[in-house]
Enzyme design. Sequence first.
Site, PDB file in Angstrom:
ATOM      1  N   HIS A 188     -12.291  25.688  -1.206  1.00 54.05           N
ATOM      2  CA  HIS A 188     -12.124  25.865   0.236  1.00 54.05           C
ATOM      3  C   HIS A 188     -10.898  25.156   0.781  1.00 54.05           C
ATOM      4  CE1 HIS A 188     -15.324  28.470   1.528  1.00 54.05           C
ATOM      5  NE2 HIS A 188     -15.859  28.108   0.371  1.00 54.05           N
ATOM      6  N   ARG A 331     -20.389  35.052   9.900  1.00 60.25           N
ATOM      7  CA  ARG A 331     -21.276  34.983   8.738  1.00 60.25           C
ATOM      8  C   ARG A 331     -22.283  33.861   8.967  1.00 60.25           C
ATOM      9  NH1 ARG A 331     -18.760  33.482   3.063  1.00 60.25           N
ATOM     10  NH2 ARG A 331     -18.547  31.413   3.971  1.00 60.25           N
ATOM     11  N   GLU A 429     -21.296  39.926  -2.814  1.00 59.76           N
ATOM     12  CA  GLU A 429     -20.590  38.895  -3.590  1.00 59.76           C
ATOM     13  C   GLU A 429     -21.365  38.486  -4.840  1.00 59.76           C
ATOM     14  OE1 GLU A 429     -19.817  35.470  -1.102  1.00 59.76           O
ATOM     15  OE2 GLU A 429     -21.765  35.580  -0.155  1.00 59.76           O
ATOM     16  N   ASN A 452     -14.300  36.232  -3.869  1.00 60.03           N
ATOM     17  CA  ASN A 452     -14.221  34.893  -4.471  1.00 60.03           C
ATOM     18  C   ASN A 452     -15.470  34.641  -5.316  1.00 60.03           C
ATOM     19  OD1 ASN A 452     -12.102  34.794  -2.690  1.00 60.03           O
ATOM     20  ND2 ASN A 452     -13.146  33.494  -1.216  1.00 60.03           N
ATOM     21  N   ASP A 453     -16.624  34.866  -4.704  1.00 58.13           N
ATOM     22  CA  ASP A 453     -17.866  34.655  -5.448  1.00 58.13           C
ATOM     23  C   ASP A 453     -18.128  35.805  -6.416  1.00 58.13           C
ATOM     24  OD1 ASP A 453     -18.948  32.144  -4.779  1.00 58.13           O
ATOM     25  OD2 ASP A 453     -19.343  32.878  -2.765  1.00 58.13           O
ATOM     26  N   CYS A 500     -13.468  40.528   2.370  1.00 59.32           N
ATOM     27  CA  CYS A 500     -13.128  39.313   3.115  1.00 59.32           C
ATOM     28  C   CYS A 500     -12.810  38.157   2.164  1.00 59.32           C
ATOM     29  CB  CYS A 500     -14.228  38.936   4.096  1.00 59.32           C
ATOM     30  SG  CYS A 500     -15.753  38.463   3.283  1.00 59.32           S
TER      31      CYS A 500
HETATM   32  C1  PEP Z   1     -16.205  35.080  -0.996  1.00 59.61           C
HETATM   33  O1  PEP Z   1     -17.046  34.610  -1.762  1.00 59.61           O
HETATM   34  O2  PEP Z   1     -15.316  35.887  -1.348  1.00 59.61           O
HETATM   35  C2  PEP Z   1     -16.206  34.693   0.421  1.00 59.61           C
HETATM   36  C3  PEP Z   1     -15.433  35.282   1.302  1.00 59.61           C
HETATM   37  O3  PEP Z   1     -17.012  33.658   0.782  1.00 59.61           O
HETATM   38  P1  PEP Z   1     -16.692  32.102   0.496  1.00 59.61           P
HETATM   39  O4  PEP Z   1     -15.306  32.035  -0.057  1.00 59.61           O
HETATM   40  O5  PEP Z   1     -16.843  31.400   1.782  1.00 59.61           O
HETATM   41  O6  PEP Z   1     -17.747  31.765  -0.499  1.00 59.61           O
HETATM   42 MG    MG Z   2     -18.792  33.594  -0.948  1.00 58.95          MG
END
Ligand code: PEP
Ligand code: MG
Length: 543
Positions: A188, A331, A429, A452-453, A500
């Site tokens: 993050h 979210r 995700e 990302n996840d 996203c």
């Molecule tokens: C993701 O997982 O792509 C996402 C947008 O959520 P975060 O990065 O907050 O886990």
């Molecule tokens: Mg995520």
Amino acid sequence: MLKLSGKAVYKGIVLGPAVVLKKKDQQVKRTKIEDVNKEISRLEMAEKKSAEQLQKLYEKAEKEVGEASAAIFEVHQMMLEDDDYQEAIRNMICTEMVNAEYAVAVTGDNFCEMFASMEDDYMKARAADVKDISNRLIKNLTGEEDVDFASMEPSVIVADDLTPSETVQMDKEKILAFVTIHGSANSHTSILARMMNIPALIGVSVDLKQIHSGVQVVVDGFHGEVIFEPSQEVCADAEQRMKEEQEKLTLLQTLKGKENVTLDGKTIKICANIGSVGDVGYALENDAGGIGLFRSEFLYLGKTDYPTEEEQFQAYKQVVQTMAGKKVIIRTLDIGADKQVDYFHLGKEDNPAMGYRAIRICLKEQDIFKTQLRALFRTAMFGSLSIMYPMITSVEEVKKIYHIVESVKAELDADGIPYKVPEQGIMIETPAAVMVSDDLAEMVDFFSIGTNDLTQYTLAVDRQNEKLDGFYNPHHKAILRMIQMVVDNAHKAGKWAGICGELGADLDLTETFIRMGLDELSVAPSMVLKIRKKVRDLDISKE
Ligand code: PEP
Ligand code: MG
């Protein structure tokens, strides 16, 4: 001059003073003392220093935000001088022959508990203040330097690593760049750097003991280099390149107000990801089509207690109203994994990324979830709001969520509070969600793919593990096929699908995404105009 290399998570170049954040040893140790008088005079010195700091903070806050908001520092001064508090600390030092740090920590905890158990809401809230005062005293006793972010000049933050709750407390206007020893490209902190449009280097093997706050430093995100105490020549070169970058950014500004349309007429929506109310400015500055992801958990980070329904409502309302009719997707809470909050008492887990996080917490601790839903439903009356749920793996989870939504509606009805249930989507995700996205599409209003996840869970690569950065490949065919599958299933059910996750901002894939039929990309605000430029130069009628 000391030149080190690292992995750039966001390009850019800056020159400025360093602020070195040293990792703190949070544990206060109990040690036996021999000389009580010496310990008491150490305590007195720390109390004096704390009082001076609080006075300075009061004066600064009074000037900048007014007397009412500055009053908190006056309360802290009073608490510091409170007879009972001071006596309890001294008593412990004398009777138990322990070090002042320990006496302050224990007394602070006792007072904190006492306030927290009081009936009166005002007194309850003082628990956090006692904790704050005690921490300040301990820091002054240990001689630990605390960075005063409020009075810091714009600086490059040099640290071991930064937790999301540390970064959330920083004044973003004052941060020129991040340089960290640890951290991964998908953490993050990296996401934050991209949002703030500032260079960030991770994996820099810098010895924090040898670098002092105040030294000049060049952070070059283009070459993955950081140069401490640069020569005049290096400074001049950096300044010239900063000027050129600024010119490029100015050129991008001419795309404001223009459509995200390819040469052959295909359009795609480009929205911004934000983490706080303050970030809305970045979204507007960069002409985002809306907010595609507001990571609401950032409201919970860097706090000592749960944000109340009213606090959340005010924050969400501000975002929605500031976006003035443009869609805002908030979210629901995605706490856990790398986003730890003390007051959730989540406990240590061997495998937190696969553990108790996000919707799993909300489904089990429904009061927390309901408070957030109430705030969100009330907000929906004030603008164009959608909400989405993170970490979904099954149809059953969505059914459970809808059940909770019904009970929140009933409560609000009973309370006579005006509300609206906004559009409800889910994040895709997890591979499980991808595989049942045909069923899920029938149940929700939209899909937002969290790459990302999704990459982490599909490739079995911990996104936080810096050793695995080379294995974390969101371009993997498996991920691209999954995205296509999700888009197709959404469209079959007449729903829209966007991305996203960070991959949405990957300019090498913009064309692919348009060809796949994605309806929306939600990216760091700093990337909105760059993607717009890319889209406007594409002609996808040609193979
Ligand atoms: C993701 O997982 O792509 C996402 C947008 O959520 P975060 O990065 O907050 O886990
Ligand atoms: Mg995520």
